[in-house]
Design a protein around this motif. Structure first.
Motif, PDB file in Angstrom:
ATOM      1  N   ASP A 170       0.850  -1.181   0.000  1.00  0.00           N
ATOM      2  CA  ASP A 170       0.000   0.000   0.000  1.00  0.00           C
ATOM      3  C   ASP A 170       0.889   1.236   0.000  1.00  0.00           C
ATOM      4  N   GLY A 171       0.267   2.398  -0.137  1.00  0.00           N
ATOM      5  CA  GLY A 171       1.043   3.633  -0.167  1.00  0.00           C
ATOM      6  C   GLY A 171       0.498   4.603  -1.192  1.00  0.00           C
ATOM      7  N   PRO A 172       1.038   5.828  -1.204  1.00  0.00           N
ATOM      8  CA  PRO A 172       0.527   6.879  -2.086  1.00  0.00           C
ATOM      9  C   PRO A 172       0.938   6.672  -3.541  1.00  0.00           C
ATOM     10  N   ILE A 173       0.232   7.338  -4.410  1.00  0.00           N
ATOM     11  CA  ILE A 173       0.570   7.327  -5.834  1.00  0.00           C
ATOM     12  C   ILE A 173       1.980   7.884  -6.016  1.00  0.00           C
ATOM     13  N   PRO A 174       2.822   7.213  -6.779  1.00  0.00           N
ATOM     14  CA  PRO A 174       4.193   7.712  -6.962  1.00  0.00           C
ATOM     15  C   PRO A 174       4.222   9.021  -7.741  1.00  0.00           C
ATOM     16  N   LYS A 175       5.159   9.850  -7.385  1.00  0.00           N
ATOM     17  CA  LYS A 175       5.334  11.120  -8.095  1.00  0.00           C
ATOM     18  C   LYS A 175       6.038  10.907  -9.431  1.00  0.00           C
ATOM     19  N   THR A 176       6.843   9.839  -9.506  1.00  0.00           N
ATOM     20  CA  THR A 176       7.587   9.514 -10.707  1.00  0.00           C
ATOM     21  C   THR A 176       7.750   8.005 -10.766  1.00  0.00           C
ATOM     22  N   MET A 177       8.026   7.485 -11.954  1.00  0.00           N
ATOM     23  CA  MET A 177       8.266   6.057 -12.095  1.00  0.00           C
ATOM     24  C   MET A 177       9.736   5.713 -11.861  1.00  0.00           C
ATOM     25  N   GLY A 179      12.874   4.673 -10.102  1.00  0.00           N
ATOM     26  CA  GLY A 179      13.105   3.921  -8.880  1.00  0.00           C
ATOM     27  C   GLY A 179      11.911   3.111  -8.414  1.00  0.00           C
ATOM     28  N   TYR A 180      10.936   2.907  -9.269  1.00  0.00           N
ATOM     29  CA  TYR A 180       9.715   2.173  -8.923  1.00  0.00           C
ATOM     30  C   TYR A 180      10.059   0.721  -8.587  1.00  0.00           C
ATOM     31  N   ASN A 181       9.651   0.274  -7.407  1.00  0.00           N
ATOM     32  CA  ASN A 181       9.951  -1.074  -6.934  1.00  0.00           C
ATOM     33  C   ASN A 181       8.744  -1.971  -7.154  1.00  0.00           C
ATOM     34  N   VAL A 182       8.816  -2.878  -8.113  1.00  0.00           N
ATOM     35  CA  VAL A 182       7.665  -3.707  -8.460  1.00  0.00           C
ATOM     36  C   VAL A 182       7.369  -4.772  -7.409  1.00  0.00           C
ATOM     37  N   TYR A 183       8.199  -4.877  -6.387  1.00  0.00           N
ATOM     38  CA  TYR A 183       7.921  -5.828  -5.305  1.00  0.00           C
ATOM     39  C   TYR A 183       7.385  -5.134  -4.047  1.00  0.00           C
ATOM     40  N   LYS A 184       7.130  -3.837  -4.154  1.00  0.00           N
ATOM     41  CA  LYS A 184       6.470  -3.087  -3.075  1.00  0.00           C
ATOM     42  C   LYS A 184       5.595  -2.001  -3.702  1.00  0.00           C
ATOM     43  N   ILE A 185       4.659  -2.460  -4.530  1.00  0.00           N
ATOM     44  CA  ILE A 185       3.827  -1.524  -5.281  1.00  0.00           C
ATOM     45  C   ILE A 185       2.833  -0.822  -4.351  1.00  0.00           C
ATOM     46  N   PRO A 186       2.801   0.498  -4.352  1.00  0.00           N
ATOM     47  CA  PRO A 186       1.815   1.202  -3.534  1.00  0.00           C
ATOM     48  C   PRO A 186       0.405   1.075  -4.128  1.00  0.00           C
ATOM     49  N   SER A 187      -0.583   0.997  -3.243  1.00  0.00           N
ATOM     50  CA  SER A 187      -1.972   0.934  -3.686  1.00  0.00           C
ATOM     51  C   SER A 187      -2.848   1.632  -2.648  1.00  0.00           C
ATOM     52  N   TRP A 188      -4.112   1.818  -3.006  1.00  0.00           N
ATOM     53  CA  TRP A 188      -5.054   2.532  -2.140  1.00  0.00           C
ATOM     54  C   TRP A 188      -6.205   1.606  -1.773  1.00  0.00           C
ATOM     55  N   MET A 189      -6.390   1.361  -0.479  1.00  0.00           N
ATOM     56  CA  MET A 189      -7.500   0.538  -0.015  1.00  0.00           C
ATOM     57  C   MET A 189      -8.767   1.381   0.032  1.00  0.00           C
ATOM     58  N   VAL A 190      -9.739   1.020  -0.777  1.00  0.00           N
ATOM     59  CA  VAL A 190     -10.993   1.765  -0.864  1.00  0.00           C
ATOM     60  C   VAL A 190     -11.963   1.261   0.195  1.00  0.00           C
ATOM     61  N   GLU A 191     -12.593   2.192   0.911  1.00  0.00           N
ATOM     62  CA  GLU A 191     -13.602   1.827   1.901  1.00  0.00           C
ATOM     63  C   GLU A 191     -14.663   2.923   1.948  1.00  0.00           C
ATOM     64  N   ASP A 192     -15.831   2.639   1.363  1.00  0.00           N
ATOM     65  CA  ASP A 192     -16.981   3.545   1.398  1.00  0.00           C
ATOM     66  C   ASP A 192     -16.673   4.913   0.800  1.00  0.00           C
TER      67      ASP A 192
END
Length: 261
Positions: A170-177, A179-192
């Motif tokens: 999980d984590g915020p949307i990246p500002k840039t690609m 150094g993007y680590n594909v084994y720790k991809i940030p995502s947003w948990m949606v709830e209501d």
């Protein structure tokens, strides 16, 4: 003196342009950002609501099924069919272990902090074997349960790399690609959340030229829920802006990123 100043200015421009070019990332078909829909825990509502809405607009999602999912057991053929139709089945462990220190609802036998690394890796391998028996596929991605990337103080994101193409945290949307680590991809948990919140999320990714990864659980009623109406309206928005967003499964998008970073 003027020549020196001019030379310094040219060097500055070259460096600046180089940095901008390096920070930019080229998405397929000149899209401005990527969007990925992921769904956790292997629930009936994924088959009954999420898949039907995704298929309505021609989008594909990634479904992270736990091995002990009742839906996976009761409706194995349905899960097999959605895989054959282009949706992805991802590894979400067998028993959904999470940090008992962080979450008080975790049963002692499924406290991730009590696992050994060998136990975790064995569970992940067995979960992938189960999924292969359903969809016949070997390339697999992983979603960290509860977004826990460590057993106690020991992070295991490096240890799982031989097993998976990529992994979602999980984590915020990246500002840039960069150094993007594909084994720790940030995502947003949606709830209501409301439709405008979901749209704002993909628009932020577009402004950055990066990627928005949704982490859904229940769709249309249940725990950590997103309303069926809101889910469909997000899909409709992306359908109306197809030229701006590259939408694919987690595996598809991560493979593209790894090839083009």
């Amino acid at each position: 003196m003027k020549r020196i100043v001019h030379f310094a200015f040219v060097v500055f421009l070259i460096i600046s342009v180089s940095k901008i070019a390096k920070a930019q990332f080229s998405w397929p078909n000149n899209a401005k950002a990527a969007v990925v829909f992921t769904y956790d825990d292997g629930l009936d509502c994924h088959l009954d609501v999420a898949v039907s809405q995704l298929d309505e607009f021609g989008f594909k999602g990634t479904f992270y099924c736990t091995g002990n999912s009742q839906s996976l057991y009761n409706r194995t053929d349905d899960w097999r069919k959605i895989s054959q139709n282009g949706h992805e089945l991802g590894n979400h462990t067998l028993f959904h272990p999470c940090s008992g220190e962080q979450f008080d609802w975790v049963k002692p036998e499924y406290d991730l902090n009590k696992y050994t690394m060998e136990q975790l890796l064995a569970e992940l391998k067995t979960a992938s074997t189960l999924l292969k028996a359903i969809d016949g596929k070997e390339n697999r991605t992983f979603a960290y349960t509860c977004s826990n990337v460590a057993i106690g103080d020991n992070e295991f994101s490096d240890d799982i790399q031989p097993l998976f193409t990529a992994a979602r945290a999980d984590g915020p949307i990246p500002k840039t690609m960069e150094g993007y680590n594909v084994y720790k991809i940030p995502s947003w948990m949606v709830e209501d959340h409301k439709t405008e919140d979901l749209i704002a999320y993909v628009e932020e990714a577009k402004a950055n030229g990066t990627i928005a990864v949704f982490m859904f659980h229940s769709v249309g009623g249940g725990y950590l829920n997103v309303g069926a109406k809101e889910h469909r309206e997000l899909l409709q928005y992306l359908n109306e802006h197809r030229d701006e967003f590259y939408v694919g499964t987690f595996l598809e998008v991560m493979e593209y990123i790894k090839e083009n970073l």
